[in-house]
Design a protein around this motif. Structure first.
Motif, PDB file in Angstrom:
ATOM      1  N   ARG A 122       0.841  -1.194   0.000  1.00  0.00           N
ATOM      2  CA  ARG A 122       0.000   0.000   0.000  1.00  0.00           C
ATOM      3  C   ARG A 122       0.878   1.247   0.000  1.00  0.00           C
ATOM      4  O   ARG A 122       1.815   1.369   0.772  1.00  0.00           O
ATOM      5  N   GLY A 123       0.587   2.188  -0.876  1.00  0.00           N
ATOM      6  CA  GLY A 123       1.367   3.412  -1.002  1.00  0.00           C
ATOM      7  C   GLY A 123       2.448   3.349  -2.059  1.00  0.00           C
ATOM      8  O   GLY A 123       3.039   4.389  -2.400  1.00  0.00           O
ATOM      9  N   ASP A 124       2.735   2.159  -2.592  1.00  0.00           N
ATOM     10  CA  ASP A 124       3.729   2.046  -3.660  1.00  0.00           C
ATOM     11  C   ASP A 124       3.209   2.686  -4.949  1.00  0.00           C
ATOM     12  O   ASP A 124       2.004   2.698  -5.220  1.00  0.00           O
ATOM     13  N   VAL A 125       4.136   3.193  -5.735  1.00  0.00           N
ATOM     14  CA  VAL A 125       3.794   3.744  -7.048  1.00  0.00           C
ATOM     15  C   VAL A 125       3.916   2.625  -8.085  1.00  0.00           C
ATOM     16  O   VAL A 125       4.909   1.889  -8.109  1.00  0.00           O
ATOM     17  N   ILE A 126       2.905   2.484  -8.911  1.00  0.00           N
ATOM     18  CA  ILE A 126       2.924   1.469  -9.968  1.00  0.00           C
ATOM     19  C   ILE A 126       2.851   2.137 -11.334  1.00  0.00           C
ATOM     20  O   ILE A 126       2.377   3.272 -11.469  1.00  0.00           O
ATOM     21  N   LEU A 127       3.358   1.427 -12.324  1.00  0.00           N
ATOM     22  CA  LEU A 127       3.282   1.883 -13.707  1.00  0.00           C
ATOM     23  C   LEU A 127       2.634   0.778 -14.525  1.00  0.00           C
ATOM     24  O   LEU A 127       3.091  -0.371 -14.513  1.00  0.00           O
ATOM     25  N   VAL A 128       1.562   1.116 -15.224  1.00  0.00           N
ATOM     26  CA  VAL A 128       0.873   0.166 -16.087  1.00  0.00           C
ATOM     27  C   VAL A 128       1.319   0.422 -17.516  1.00  0.00           C
ATOM     28  O   VAL A 128       1.215   1.553 -18.015  1.00  0.00           O
ATOM     29  N   ALA A 129       1.837  -0.623 -18.177  1.00  0.00           N
ATOM     30  CA  ALA A 129       2.397  -0.460 -19.521  1.00  0.00           C
ATOM     31  C   ALA A 129       1.929  -1.588 -20.428  1.00  0.00           C
ATOM     32  O   ALA A 129       1.914  -2.750 -20.013  1.00  0.00           O
ATOM     33  N   PRO A 130       1.543  -1.260 -21.667  1.00  0.00           N
ATOM     34  CA  PRO A 130       1.200  -2.319 -22.627  1.00  0.00           C
ATOM     35  C   PRO A 130       2.423  -3.162 -22.965  1.00  0.00           C
ATOM     36  O   PRO A 130       3.560  -2.720 -22.814  1.00  0.00           O
ATOM     37  N   GLU A 131       2.189  -4.366 -23.420  1.00  0.00           N
ATOM     38  CA  GLU A 131       3.284  -5.252 -23.795  1.00  0.00           C
ATOM     39  C   GLU A 131       3.750  -4.972 -25.221  1.00  0.00           C
ATOM     40  O   GLU A 131       3.993  -5.870 -26.023  1.00  0.00           O
ATOM     41  N   LYS A 132       3.865  -3.701 -25.513  1.00  0.00           N
ATOM     42  CA  LYS A 132       4.412  -3.214 -26.774  1.00  0.00           C
ATOM     43  C   LYS A 132       5.164  -1.942 -26.468  1.00  0.00           C
ATOM     44  O   LYS A 132       4.590  -0.979 -25.950  1.00  0.00           O
ATOM     45  N   ALA A 133       6.455  -1.925 -26.742  1.00  0.00           N
ATOM     46  CA  ALA A 133       7.309  -0.811 -26.353  1.00  0.00           C
ATOM     47  C   ALA A 133       6.842   0.495 -26.981  1.00  0.00           C
ATOM     48  O   ALA A 133       6.440   0.537 -28.146  1.00  0.00           O
ATOM     49  N   GLY A 134       6.900   1.557 -26.198  1.00  0.00           N
ATOM     50  CA  GLY A 134       6.606   2.887 -26.705  1.00  0.00           C
ATOM     51  C   GLY A 134       5.165   3.304 -26.643  1.00  0.00           C
ATOM     52  O   GLY A 134       4.838   4.443 -26.990  1.00  0.00           O
ATOM     53  N   GLU A 135       4.275   2.428 -26.201  1.00  0.00           N
ATOM     54  CA  GLU A 135       2.861   2.795 -26.114  1.00  0.00           C
ATOM     55  C   GLU A 135       2.605   3.650 -24.877  1.00  0.00           C
ATOM     56  O   GLU A 135       3.513   3.959 -24.115  1.00  0.00           O
ATOM     57  N   ARG A 136       1.332   3.973 -24.637  1.00  0.00           N
ATOM     58  CA  ARG A 136       1.003   4.882 -23.542  1.00  0.00           C
ATOM     59  C   ARG A 136       0.967   4.139 -22.211  1.00  0.00           C
ATOM     60  O   ARG A 136       0.321   3.093 -22.082  1.00  0.00           O
ATOM     61  N   GLY A 138      -6.702  -6.851 -21.367  1.00  0.00           N
ATOM     62  CA  GLY A 138      -6.327  -7.964 -20.513  1.00  0.00           C
ATOM     63  C   GLY A 138      -5.423  -8.943 -21.242  1.00  0.00           C
ATOM     64  O   GLY A 138      -5.663  -9.295 -22.406  1.00  0.00           O
ATOM     65  N   GLY A 139      -4.355  -9.374 -20.579  1.00  0.00           N
ATOM     66  CA  GLY A 139      -3.394 -10.284 -21.186  1.00  0.00           C
ATOM     67  C   GLY A 139      -2.349  -9.593 -22.033  1.00  0.00           C
ATOM     68  O   GLY A 139      -1.442 -10.258 -22.554  1.00  0.00           O
ATOM     69  N   ALA A 140      -2.442  -8.268 -22.180  1.00  0.00           N
ATOM     70  CA  ALA A 140      -1.495  -7.549 -23.040  1.00  0.00           C
ATOM     71  C   ALA A 140      -0.941  -6.304 -22.353  1.00  0.00           C
ATOM     72  O   ALA A 140      -0.526  -5.368 -23.022  1.00  0.00           O
ATOM     73  N   ALA A 141      -0.955  -6.304 -21.023  1.00  0.00           N
ATOM     74  CA  ALA A 141      -0.409  -5.171 -20.278  1.00  0.00           C
ATOM     75  C   ALA A 141       0.191  -5.685 -18.976  1.00  0.00           C
ATOM     76  O   ALA A 141      -0.213  -6.728 -18.455  1.00  0.00           O
ATOM     77  N   ARG A 142       1.136  -4.938 -18.444  1.00  0.00           N
ATOM     78  CA  ARG A 142       1.818  -5.341 -17.214  1.00  0.00           C
ATOM     79  C   ARG A 142       1.818  -4.201 -16.203  1.00  0.00           C
ATOM     80  O   ARG A 142       1.681  -3.023 -16.548  1.00  0.00           O
ATOM     81  N   VAL A 143       2.027  -4.590 -14.940  1.00  0.00           N
ATOM     82  CA  VAL A 143       2.096  -3.635 -13.848  1.00  0.00           C
ATOM     83  C   VAL A 143       3.488  -3.716 -13.231  1.00  0.00           C
ATOM     84  O   VAL A 143       3.920  -4.790 -12.793  1.00  0.00           O
ATOM     85  N   PHE A 144       4.185  -2.587 -13.202  1.00  0.00           N
ATOM     86  CA  PHE A 144       5.532  -2.504 -12.637  1.00  0.00           C
ATOM     87  C   PHE A 144       5.477  -1.741 -11.318  1.00  0.00           C
ATOM     88  O   PHE A 144       4.757  -0.747 -11.200  1.00  0.00           O
ATOM     89  N   ASN A 145       6.253  -2.197 -10.345  1.00  0.00           N
ATOM     90  CA  ASN A 145       6.321  -1.519  -9.047  1.00  0.00           C
ATOM     91  C   ASN A 145       7.541  -0.602  -9.042  1.00  0.00           C
ATOM     92  O   ASN A 145       8.675  -1.063  -9.187  1.00  0.00           O
ATOM     93  N   LEU A 146       7.316   0.706  -8.833  1.00  0.00           N
ATOM     94  CA  LEU A 146       8.406   1.681  -8.802  1.00  0.00           C
ATOM     95  C   LEU A 146       8.853   2.023  -7.394  1.00  0.00           C
ATOM     96  O   LEU A 146       9.776   2.826  -7.224  1.00  0.00           O
ATOM     97  N   GLY A 147       8.218   1.426  -6.374  1.00  0.00           N
ATOM     98  CA  GLY A 147       8.641   1.673  -5.000  1.00  0.00           C
ATOM     99  C   GLY A 147       7.742   2.653  -4.272  1.00  0.00           C
ATOM    100  O   GLY A 147       6.771   3.185  -4.836  1.00  0.00           O
ATOM    101  N   PRO A 148       8.031   2.927  -2.995  1.00  0.00           N
ATOM    102  CA  PRO A 148       7.211   3.847  -2.200  1.00  0.00           C
ATOM    103  C   PRO A 148       7.147   5.237  -2.805  1.00  0.00           C
ATOM    104  O   PRO A 148       8.126   5.728  -3.378  1.00  0.00           O
ATOM    105  N   ALA A 149       5.996   5.875  -2.650  1.00  0.00           N
ATOM    106  CA  ALA A 149       5.793   7.197  -3.250  1.00  0.00           C
ATOM    107  C   ALA A 149       6.778   8.221  -2.711  1.00  0.00           C
ATOM    108  O   ALA A 149       7.235   9.101  -3.451  1.00  0.00           O
TER     109      ALA A 149
END
Length: 391
Positions: free
Chosen positions: A155-169, A211-222
């Motif tokens: 709880r409180g960690d910053v996450i980044l949601v990214a498609p499984e295609k480089a350079g997308e939003r 769904g199935g084409a995006a990932r969630v990365f953990n960037l650590g505490p805010a």
């Protein structure tokens, strides 16, 4: 004889004495003036040395950490949606004819002969590039269904949601649920984010994911998210940062009498299959601006940011006090020409791109030639650029 001797000094003797006294005063005055001038020059050099070293130490320290936790090929260069309740904004950059906000180790906004603006990004998660896969389509709301137990996410960690295609939003948010409290599988695993009291993207993500084409990365505490923008304004080195209280929207002064900040990208320009970052990186070219380093015809895409392997940074500091103008001409002679940075060539396939720096401070009533300047330069390898998973 006695009458002549009691008459005192003659006029000639008095005139000779006055002349000798005036010469002595002139000599003493000149000696004191030169001593004060030399003292001022020495103190000015000391001031500029201290300020320049402080500025360079601060920026290079951030550059050494830049890219930590952000080196997955799916992250580097992605156009990132970020809303910060404290006002920090990601740096804009050109991508072909469009303007994006790329997430990368470094983004340089070139100021030409004037100061550049350098934005350096880093995470703080010890899980590195550990990820979760999004299992359900996301079209809005504050929940992401994921494929496994979110180990290492808190709880409180910053996450980044990214498609499984480089350079997308991509989208950046902050976890509001407690992943450790989830029921174990076969119960659905999920992450909730945003809401009142959370700093980043308190609403929806601002983009949609399949769904199935995006990932969630953990960037650590805010609180330790290292998004930092360095700039020079009004003779001060200034910093905007996500991990510095009160510096999200408005920059804070770090060092005074800093008149310019310049930076260059160092690219690995090997073409096609010759570019194998997992086997080591090679510096091939310096550039003041983003180039088409991967040769795909578009400057500033994700592939170009993935080829940034080093930064070249220069700081120009000036003395605290100006020197006096020459009495005869009325002109200052402390500095006659503007400082030049990046004049040496040390990349394999390119000539040096020297930049003559404009050191005039807007609103300063004193001519820039009245100050003495010192130039500090360094090259920082982006070590995190080579520590990446296989694409």
């Amino acid at each position: 004889m006695k009458a002549r001797r009691s008459a005192g000094f003659s006029l000639v003797e008095l005139m000779v004495s006055v002349v000798i006294g005036l010469l002595a005063v002139l000599f003493a005055t000149r000696l004191m003036t030169d001593a004060e001038r030399n003292k001022a020059a020495a103190l000015g050099g000391s001031d500029s040395m201290q300020n320049g070293m402080l500025a360079m130490f601060s920026i290079s320290g951030d550059a050494e950490q830049a890219g930590f936790g952000l080196n997955d090929p799916l992250i580097v260069g992605c156009d990132t949606v970020m809303a910060d309740s404290e006002g920090f904004q990601m740096a804009p950059a050109a991508r072909g004819t469009a303007v994006v906000r790329p997430l990368a180790a470094a983004v340089i906004a070139s100021g030409g002969e004037g100061p550049d603006r350098i934005t350096l990004y880093s995470g703080s998660s010890f899980s590195g590039t550990g990820t979760l896969r999004v299992t359900s389509d996301y079209i809005g709301g504050n929940r992401l269904d994921v494929d496994r137990v979110p180990y290492g996410f808190a709880r409180g960690d910053v996450i980044l949601v990214a498609p499984e295609k480089a350079g997308e939003r991509c989208s950046l948010a902050q976890i509001s649920s407690n992943p450790a409290a989830l029921a174990p599988p076969p119960s659905q695993q999920f992450i909730a984010f945003g809401g009142s009291g959370f700093r980043f993207n308190s609403g929806a993500l601002g983009a949609q994911y399949t769904g199935g084409a995006a990932r969630v990365f953990n960037l650590g505490p805010a609180g330790s998210l290292g998004f930092r923008t360095w700039s020079v304004e009004g003779g001060f080195l200034r910093l905007r940062a996500t991990d510095l209280g009160g510096a999200g929207a408005a920059s804070q002064a770090v060092a005074d009498n800093i008149v310019s900040l310049k930076a260059q990208y160092g690219f690995d320009t090997r073409a096609g299959e010759l570019f194998q970052p997992e086997d080591g990186l090679r510096l091939g070219a310096w550039s003041n601006t983003m180039i088409d380093a991967d040769g795909d015809g578009v400057a500033g895409n994700a592939g170009d940011y993935q080829r940034v392997v080093a930064l070249r940074i220069a700081v120009v500091a000036r003395a605290k006090n100006p020197e006096r103008a020459d009495p005869a001409s009325g002109q200052c002679k402390a500095t006659s020409t503007r400082p030049t940075v990046f004049a040496t060539q040390d990349a394999e396939f390119t000539e040096a791109e020297a930049v003559q720096v404009d050191v005039e401070v807007e609103g300063d009533p004193v001519d820039w030639r009245c100050y003495r300047y010192r130039v500090f330069e360094t090259i920082v390898p982006l070590r995190n650029a080579g520590w990446r998973p296989t694409a």
